[in-house]
Design a protein around this motif. Sequence first.
Motif, PDB file in Angstrom:
ATOM      1  N   ILE A  18      41.078  44.603  42.044  1.00 26.08           N
ATOM      2  CA  ILE A  18      41.070  44.213  40.628  1.00 26.08           C
ATOM      3  C   ILE A  18      40.949  42.701  40.508  1.00 26.08           C
ATOM      4  N   HIS A  19      41.718  41.993  41.309  1.00 20.12           N
ATOM      5  CA  HIS A  19      41.721  40.522  41.284  1.00 20.12           C
ATOM      6  C   HIS A  19      40.335  39.965  41.621  1.00 20.12           C
ATOM      7  N   ASN A  20      39.753  40.451  42.707  1.00 18.06           N
ATOM      8  CA  ASN A  20      38.452  39.923  43.131  1.00 18.06           C
ATOM      9  C   ASN A  20      37.337  40.295  42.167  1.00 18.06           C
ATOM     10  N   GLU A  21      37.400  41.465  41.562  1.00 21.33           N
ATOM     11  CA  GLU A  21      36.387  41.822  40.564  1.00 21.33           C
ATOM     12  C   GLU A  21      36.459  40.857  39.384  1.00 21.33           C
ATOM     13  N   ALA A  22      37.685  40.489  38.982  1.00 22.96           N
ATOM     14  CA  ALA A  22      37.840  39.535  37.881  1.00 22.96           C
ATOM     15  C   ALA A  22      37.309  38.155  38.269  1.00 22.96           C
ATOM     16  N   GLU A  36      41.193  37.027  50.288  1.00 24.39           N
ATOM     17  CA  GLU A  36      41.500  38.052  51.282  1.00 24.39           C
ATOM     18  C   GLU A  36      42.839  38.717  50.943  1.00 24.39           C
ATOM     19  N   LEU A  37      43.095  39.834  51.568  1.00 22.87           N
ATOM     20  CA  LEU A  37      44.342  40.554  51.340  1.00 22.87           C
ATOM     21  C   LEU A  37      45.562  39.677  51.644  1.00 22.87           C
ATOM     22  N   ALA A  38      45.472  38.834  52.657  1.00 22.16           N
ATOM     23  CA  ALA A  38      46.594  37.959  53.008  1.00 22.16           C
ATOM     24  C   ALA A  38      47.016  37.081  51.826  1.00 22.16           C
ATOM     25  N   ASP A  39      46.072  36.674  51.000  1.00 24.02           N
ATOM     26  CA  ASP A  39      46.377  35.877  49.815  1.00 24.02           C
ATOM     27  C   ASP A  39      47.247  36.673  48.842  1.00 24.02           C
ATOM     28  N   ARG A  40      46.889  37.922  48.591  1.00 21.91           N
ATOM     29  CA  ARG A  40      47.655  38.765  47.671  1.00 21.91           C
ATOM     30  C   ARG A  40      49.022  39.113  48.268  1.00 21.91           C
ATOM     31  N   VAL A  41      49.114  39.249  49.574  1.00 22.60           N
ATOM     32  CA  VAL A  41      50.409  39.493  50.219  1.00 22.60           C
ATOM     33  C   VAL A  41      51.325  38.299  49.984  1.00 22.60           C
ATOM     34  N   ARG A  42      50.829  37.091  50.212  1.00 22.83           N
ATOM     35  CA  ARG A  42      51.630  35.875  49.979  1.00 22.83           C
ATOM     36  C   ARG A  42      52.044  35.768  48.520  1.00 22.83           C
ATOM     37  N   TRP A  43      51.101  36.041  47.610  1.00 25.16           N
ATOM     38  CA  TRP A  43      51.383  36.004  46.170  1.00 25.16           C
ATOM     39  C   TRP A  43      52.500  36.982  45.819  1.00 25.16           C
ATOM     40  N   TYR A  44      52.380  38.207  46.279  1.00 30.22           N
ATOM     41  CA  TYR A  44      53.363  39.253  46.005  1.00 30.22           C
ATOM     42  C   TYR A  44      54.735  38.861  46.562  1.00 30.22           C
ATOM     43  N   GLU A  45      54.776  38.452  47.812  1.00 29.64           N
ATOM     44  CA  GLU A  45      56.051  38.095  48.440  1.00 29.64           C
ATOM     45  C   GLU A  45      56.704  36.910  47.745  1.00 29.64           C
ATOM     46  N   THR A  59      47.314  55.577  36.923  1.00 28.80           N
ATOM     47  CA  THR A  59      46.771  56.739  36.227  1.00 28.80           C
ATOM     48  C   THR A  59      46.076  57.615  37.259  1.00 28.80           C
ATOM     49  N   GLY A  60      46.410  58.893  37.249  1.00 28.31           N
ATOM     50  CA  GLY A  60      45.785  59.820  38.186  1.00 28.31           C
ATOM     51  C   GLY A  60      45.969  59.418  39.638  1.00 28.31           C
ATOM     52  N   GLY A  61      47.103  58.820  39.960  1.00 31.85           N
ATOM     53  CA  GLY A  61      47.374  58.402  41.325  1.00 31.85           C
ATOM     54  C   GLY A  61      46.673  57.124  41.759  1.00 31.85           C
ATOM     55  N   GLN A  62      45.983  56.467  40.843  1.00 27.45           N
ATOM     56  CA  GLN A  62      45.250  55.235  41.143  1.00 27.45           C
ATOM     57  C   GLN A  62      45.858  54.062  40.381  1.00 27.45           C
ATOM     58  N   VAL A  63      45.845  52.893  41.002  1.00 24.64           N
ATOM     59  CA  VAL A  63      46.279  51.677  40.320  1.00 24.64           C
ATOM     60  C   VAL A  63      45.169  51.260  39.360  1.00 24.64           C
ATOM     61  N   ALA A  64      45.491  51.274  38.080  1.00 24.83           N
ATOM     62  CA  ALA A  64      44.511  50.956  37.045  1.00 24.83           C
ATOM     63  C   ALA A  64      44.644  49.529  36.532  1.00 24.83           C
ATOM     64  N   GLY A  65      45.741  48.864  36.874  1.00 25.73           N
ATOM     65  CA  GLY A  65      45.945  47.501  36.428  1.00 25.73           C
ATOM     66  C   GLY A  65      47.241  46.959  36.993  1.00 25.73           C
ATOM     67  N   TYR A  87      45.887  42.134  34.339  1.00 29.45           N
ATOM     68  CA  TYR A  87      44.504  42.461  34.714  1.00 29.45           C
ATOM     69  C   TYR A  87      44.356  43.969  34.835  1.00 29.45           C
ATOM     70  N   VAL A  88      43.240  44.476  34.347  1.00 31.31           N
ATOM     71  CA  VAL A  88      42.966  45.912  34.362  1.00 31.31           C
ATOM     72  C   VAL A  88      41.666  46.167  35.102  1.00 31.31           C
ATOM     73  N   HIS A  89      41.666  47.211  35.898  1.00 33.60           N
ATOM     74  CA  HIS A  89      40.470  47.615  36.642  1.00 33.60           C
ATOM     75  C   HIS A  89      39.326  47.867  35.661  1.00 33.60           C
ATOM     76  N   ARG A  90      38.134  47.462  36.035  1.00 36.28           N
ATOM     77  CA  ARG A  90      36.974  47.564  35.133  1.00 36.28           C
ATOM     78  C   ARG A  90      36.743  48.978  34.611  1.00 36.28           C
ATOM     79  N   ASP A  91      37.089  50.016  35.375  1.00 38.64           N
ATOM     80  CA  ASP A  91      36.883  51.402  34.940  1.00 38.64           C
ATOM     81  C   ASP A  91      37.963  51.893  33.988  1.00 38.64           C
ATOM     82  N   HIS A  92      38.994  51.069  33.742  1.00 32.47           N
ATOM     83  CA  HIS A  92      40.116  51.498  32.903  1.00 32.47           C
ATOM     84  C   HIS A  92      40.338  50.587  31.700  1.00 32.47           C
TER      85      HIS A  92
END
Length: 165
Positions: A18-22, A36-45, A59-65, A87-92
């Motif tokens: 979602i982040h990279n699409e934005a 990269e994923l490591a960036d989001r891991v650092r952000w989250y932590e 929604t439906g077992g998927q992260v929509a935002g 941020y919301v996934h483009r499909d949602h």
Amino acid sequence: MATIRAATPADLPAILDIHNEAIENTTAIWDETPVELADRVRWYERLVTSGHPVLVAETGGQVAGYASYGPFRPRSSYRHTVEDSVYVHRDHRRRGIARELLVSLLGEACDAPDVHVVLALIESGNTVSIELHEDLGFEQVGHLAEVGRKFDRWLDLTILRCAVG
């Protein structure tokens, strides 16, 4: 209606997408290079260890935002002010998920004894996000003209404020 819950490390690949699409396709995030994923891991932590929420809409077992808030500025005088991100996934998009996330995020802020003000800094052309924040009690308190540049054009920034504590 989505299920809003605290994000877990297992959600980070979906949050990264979602982040990279934005980054690649919108002016919602002013970065110009996907991360990269490591960036989001650092952000989250960083957010979670400092007691700030990271929420996902599922929604439906998927992260929509996802939504979070964190420190507005690093100086101690700003410790009671946070900045939100939603941020919301483009499909949602356009299904009310951003509203659900922001309502939950504001609830977290209202329950946090150390949060007094939530700020939203939004690219001025993103009227949907600006209107959503205003609908939920934010007021426009500032406008900064041509302070960013992306996609070969200047970007303005609208600043919104909501007192919660």
